[in-house]
Write an enzyme that holds these catalytic residues in place. Structure first.
Site, mmCIF file in Angstrom:
data_model
loop_
_atom_site.group_PDB
_atom_site.id
_atom_site.type_symbol
_atom_site.label_atom_id
_atom_site.label_comp_id
_atom_site.label_asym_id
_atom_site.label_seq_id
_atom_site.Cartn_x
_atom_site.Cartn_y
_atom_site.Cartn_z
ATOM 1 N N ILE A 21 -7.658 7.402 -0.851
ATOM 2 C CA ILE A 21 -7.513 5.947 -0.904
ATOM 3 C C ILE A 21 -8.307 5.425 0.301
ATOM 4 O O ILE A 21 -8.218 5.970 1.398
ATOM 5 C CB ILE A 21 -6.018 5.538 -0.839
ATOM 6 N N SER A 22 -9.113 4.387 0.090
ATOM 7 C CA SER A 22 -9.970 3.881 1.169
ATOM 8 C C SER A 22 -9.136 3.224 2.272
ATOM 9 O O SER A 22 -8.019 2.777 2.034
ATOM 10 C CB SER A 22 -10.958 2.854 0.616
ATOM 11 N N LYS A 23 -9.722 3.145 3.464
ATOM 12 C CA LYS A 23 -9.065 2.474 4.591
ATOM 13 C C LYS A 23 -8.849 1.003 4.262
ATOM 14 O O LYS A 23 -9.746 0.373 3.679
ATOM 15 C CB LYS A 23 -9.971 2.438 5.822
ATOM 16 N N ARG A 51 0.823 -1.214 0.000
ATOM 17 C CA ARG A 51 0.000 0.000 0.000
ATOM 18 C C ARG A 51 0.857 1.264 0.000
ATOM 19 O O ARG A 51 0.446 2.293 -0.529
ATOM 20 C CB ARG A 51 -0.941 -0.027 1.218
#
Ligand code: SAH
Length: 227
Positions: free
Chosen positions: A69-71, A43
């Protein structure tokens, strides 16, 4: 420059990632395939250099042009929901998946570990280009990036075993349901009347669409057109 210096997440980013995966498992993610994918995709390579130290925290992060950016926990949760689709269980995995909202390309890379083919569409040229750059070193031959309005889905790749949206609207576009295969599943954030955004699951069964409303979520808005 050695990767460890470049990323600034310590000497061994795999160890940091494994700690993230342990937290995901403790938080209720049970799919070995999803946990493996989250352990594999780096990530920190998808966020700006100033944010790499936060890359493995369970938080959304800015990726430019007002998007995020999503969790990790939300990415894992949505991927796990896709893998529980009827066709994925029957077929021993996900066939073709459509992602609406490529953003920085992180979730597309995770999906690339879980599905045979991933079509991902982004409406902002700047992020489409960024995702292409981010994904290049991973050489994921099964991830296809498109610039376009995902509100219309992507008819050329249909039918999809799964459709996943990373941006939330007020209603599910008809095209998404049309492009879903029978036995397929759609997972998307959606605003209820009153504005509360929740995770919505739609299963396409031989008898029609079956909808379930899950937990509240916070996604950036789904917008139409290309910019
Ligand atoms: N999955 C992404 C999350 C990006 S945030 C990641 O891993 O980084 C959601 C993205 O959806 C934003 O980049 C936004 O521009 C995009 N988006 C919003 N509406 C869209 C639409 N109609 N078609 C395609 N992309 C859209």
């Amino acid at each position: 420059m050695p990767a460890a210096t470049a990323v600034g997440v310590g000497l061994d980013s795999a160890a940091v990632r494994n700690r993230m995966v342990q937290k995901l498992a403790a938080g209720g993610i049970t799919s070995p395939a999803v946990l493996q994918a989250m352990a594999t995709v780096e990530r920190h390579r998808f966020v700006d250099s100033g944010l790499v130290n936060q890359a493995y925290e369970d938080t959304s992060l800015p990726i430019g042009l007002g998007q995020t950016i999503s969790k990790p926990s939300v990415v894992a949760r949505m991927c796990e929901l896709l893998l529980s689709a009827e066709s994925a269980r029957a077929g021993g995995g996900l066939a073709r998946v459509l992602e609406i909202g490529t953003g920085c390309g992180y979730q597309a890379a995770v999906l690339g570990q879980l599905a045979r083919e991933v079509y991902t569409i982004e409406r902002l040229r700047g992020l489409h280009d960024k995702a292409r750059d981010n994904l290049r070193p991973f050489r994921l031959a099964n991830v296809h990036l498109m610039l376009g309005d995902g509100m219309l889905g992507y008819a050329k790749g249909a039918p999809y075993a799964a459709i996943i949206a990373a941006a939330g609207g007020d209603a599910v576009p008809q095209e998404w349901c049309d492009q879903l295969a029978v036995g397929g599943r759609l997972v998307a954030p959606m605003a209820l009347t009153g504005g509360q955004q929740v995770l919505l699951v739609i299963d396409k069964t031989p008898h029609g669409l079956k909808q379930s409303v899950l937990e509240p979520v916070h996604f950036v808005p789904l917008k139409s057109g290309i910019a």
